[in-house]
Structure formats: structure tokens, C-alpha cells
Write a protein that holds these residues in place. Structure first.
Motif, PDB file in Angstrom:
ATOM      1  N   UNK A  22       3.681   2.583  -1.447  1.00  0.00           N
ATOM      2  CA  UNK A  22       4.263   1.247  -1.357  1.00  0.00           C
ATOM      3  C   UNK A  22       5.720   1.283  -0.911  1.00  0.00           C
ATOM      4  N   UNK A  23       6.253   0.088  -0.682  1.00  0.00           N
ATOM      5  CA  UNK A  23       7.670  -0.119  -0.398  1.00  0.00           C
ATOM      6  C   UNK A  23       8.287  -0.949  -1.526  1.00  0.00           C
ATOM      7  N   UNK A  38       1.856  -1.673   7.643  1.00  0.00           N
ATOM      8  CA  UNK A  38       1.200  -2.895   7.150  1.00  0.00           C
ATOM      9  C   UNK A  38       0.254  -2.611   5.983  1.00  0.00           C
ATOM     10  N   UNK A  39      -0.334  -1.423   5.933  1.00  0.00           N
ATOM     11  CA  UNK A  39      -1.334  -1.111   4.912  1.00  0.00           C
ATOM     12  C   UNK A  39      -0.728  -0.815   3.546  1.00  0.00           C
ATOM     13  N   UNK A  40       0.590  -0.590   3.500  1.00  0.00           N
ATOM     14  CA  UNK A  40       1.241  -0.346   2.222  1.00  0.00           C
ATOM     15  C   UNK A  40       1.617  -1.670   1.551  1.00  0.00           C
ATOM     16  N   UNK A  41       1.697  -1.645   0.220  1.00  0.00           N
ATOM     17  CA  UNK A  41       2.134  -2.833  -0.513  1.00  0.00           C
ATOM     18  C   UNK A  41       3.660  -2.919  -0.487  1.00  0.00           C
ATOM     19  N   UNK A  62       6.269 -12.230   4.215  1.00  0.00           N
ATOM     20  CA  UNK A  62       4.919 -12.161   3.663  1.00  0.00           C
ATOM     21  C   UNK A  62       3.900 -11.597   4.634  1.00  0.00           C
ATOM     22  N   UNK A  63       4.187 -11.629   5.913  1.00  0.00           N
ATOM     23  CA  UNK A  63       3.240 -11.081   6.887  1.00  0.00           C
ATOM     24  C   UNK A  63       3.577  -9.652   7.286  1.00  0.00           C
ATOM     25  N   UNK A  64       4.575  -9.039   6.646  1.00  0.00           N
ATOM     26  CA  UNK A  64       4.989  -7.688   7.032  1.00  0.00           C
ATOM     27  C   UNK A  64       4.066  -6.615   6.462  1.00  0.00           C
TER      28      UNK A  64
END
Length: 236
Positions: A22-23, A38-41, A62-64
Motif C-alpha cells: 500500500x501507499x 493503481x493496484x495498491x491501496x 480517489x481515482x489514483x
């Protein structure tokens, strides 16, 4: 095998931390956010509503990533309504805990406004102070400065027995000689592998001089030499 962390300094007190899964974006105010997987939270933290720690632009992110979660100080609920359209929003007061997916969050009481964050995720413990600091302003009433000292030191007791991996800690040049007191106290009383000075108002010389003066005093931690926005650090 221990997974690495990647830390990107964005600006002022704003940092992006990338873990295995995640980030974590802290106190974004302005500056360039690096490209994200994009696949990371993406977990977005804001310690309080002051303009140098919070921007409504975070709700444009929110779309990142496939999932974006906001963990915000409770004072932001009243100061802004921009959060109302976001899907995953959590507000926290001081001395609360929250578990979201694989992220465990604890809050401390800031000595200015809002909260500080202590986070455990992907086997790492990360602290972001927000404005939790030993504030001491020349010319202010002694009783006010004494309250800030005592409140700050009391919150530092929360770290007793803990081992932190990464800490983002205030180093503020506006306080003159008192600007290092909070960092000095943290280094003496808290165990953290990496220390990122922040809230320096573009005064990177202060970071360089503080690091040169204190590196040898604290061999079990590393004070990170931030020199400007966009700088990346890969931590073992």
C-alpha cells in the motif's frame, strides 16, 4: 526477509510512504505526488485542518488507486465539507485506535491542533507527528510555553517500549534556538530507525546542520538528509 519502504518527500510535512502492499500519504498540502501503482491501496492521512497540513485536493485522488481510504483528524469534519463525497472516510480524535484492512492506526494528542499518527502495517511501524511538538515561542507567556513542554513530553511517554521504523518529526526554524528542542527530546527518549525532519519551511540548511551535529550522538538511528521536494529514500 524484511521488505523495504520507499519514502518520497513531497513538501513541508507531506510524505508518501510505499510499503509492500500500500501507499500512505501524510499531510499533503501542495507539491507533486509521484505516479502510483493503481493496484495498491492508498491511505491518506491529514493530522489537522491547518492549511500547511491539509488540502481539499486530496479528495481528487480517489481515482489514483483501486481503493482510497481517508484517515483524518476530527477537526477536519467541521472545517471542510469536501470529504462528504468520498467513499471511505474515518475521523479520529486523540488517543483512539482504528483498524482498516491491514493498517492499524493509533492517535496522539497534538500540542497545536488535531492529532499525530502511529501506524502499523506490513510489519512496519511509522510515526507522523503532524504538529505534535515542543512549541516554545519567544515572547509568549511562560505558562503557555510550559504547557506545551509538559503536554509534549507526556505524549512521548506513549512510545515507551516501542520500536519505530520510520518517524517524521518537527524541526521548525521559526522558533529560533527552541526549534530543535522537540527533535532533541524525541531522539533521546524514542527508539526509531529512521528520522525524517519536517515542517522546516524550505530551510534545508537547518536539516543539514542538525544532521551533521547529531549523527554521531545517536548511532542506532539515522537522521535523513532532506534537501528538496521529490527526494526519494529506499529504507531496508
Amino acid at each position: 526477509m524484511e521488505h523495504t519502504l520507499k519514502v518520497t518527500y513531497i513538501y513541508h510535512s507531506g510524505f508518501l510512504v510505499e510499503t509492500e502492499r500500500s501507499y500512505l500519504l501524510f499531510d499533503y498540502w501542495k507539491g507533486e505526488i509521484p505516479p502510483l501503482d493503481y493496484k495498491k491501496e492508498l491511505y491518506i492521512f491529514a493530522s489537522h485542518a491547518h492549511r500547511d497540513h491539509f488540502s481539499e485536493d486530496i479528495f481528487k485522488l480517489e481515482n489514483r488507486c483501486e481503493k482510497v481510504c481517508y484517515i483524518l483528524s476530527a477537526d477536519i469534519r467541521k472545517s471542510s465539507r469536501s470529504w462528504a463525497g468520498a467513499e471511505h472516510v474515518h475521523f479520529m480524535r486523540a488517543h483512539e485506535t482504528l483498524d482498516v484492512d491491514n493498517v492499524h492506526v493509533e492517535t496522539l494528542l497534538s500540542t497545536d491542533a488535531g492529532v499525530a499518527f502511529l501506524i502499523r502495517t506490513d510489519g512496519k511501524t511509522i510515526y507522523h507527528a503532524g504538529d505534535l511538538h515542543w512549541w516554545h515561542w519567544p515572547g509568549e507567556p511562560e505558562e503557555d510555553n510550559r504547557w506545551h513542554r509538559d503536554a509534549f513530553q507526556k505524549e512521548m511517554e506513549h512510545f515507551s517500549g516501542k520500536e519505530l521504523d520510520v518517524s517524521f518529526v518537527v524541526l521548525d526554524p521559526r522558533q529560533e534556538e527552541a526549534g530543535t528542542w522537540g527533535m532533541d527530546y524525541f531522539l533521546k527518549h524514542v527508539r526509531s530507525r529512521y528520522i525524517f525532519p519536517m515542517h522546516c519551511w524550505n530551510n534545508y540548511r537547518m536539516i543539514r546542520e542538525y544532521k551533521a551535529k547529531n549523527d554521531a550522538k545517536y548511532p542506532t538511528c539515522e537522521i535523513m538528509g532532506i534537501t528538496g521536494p521529490g527526494q526519494e529514500f529506499v529504507l531496508e
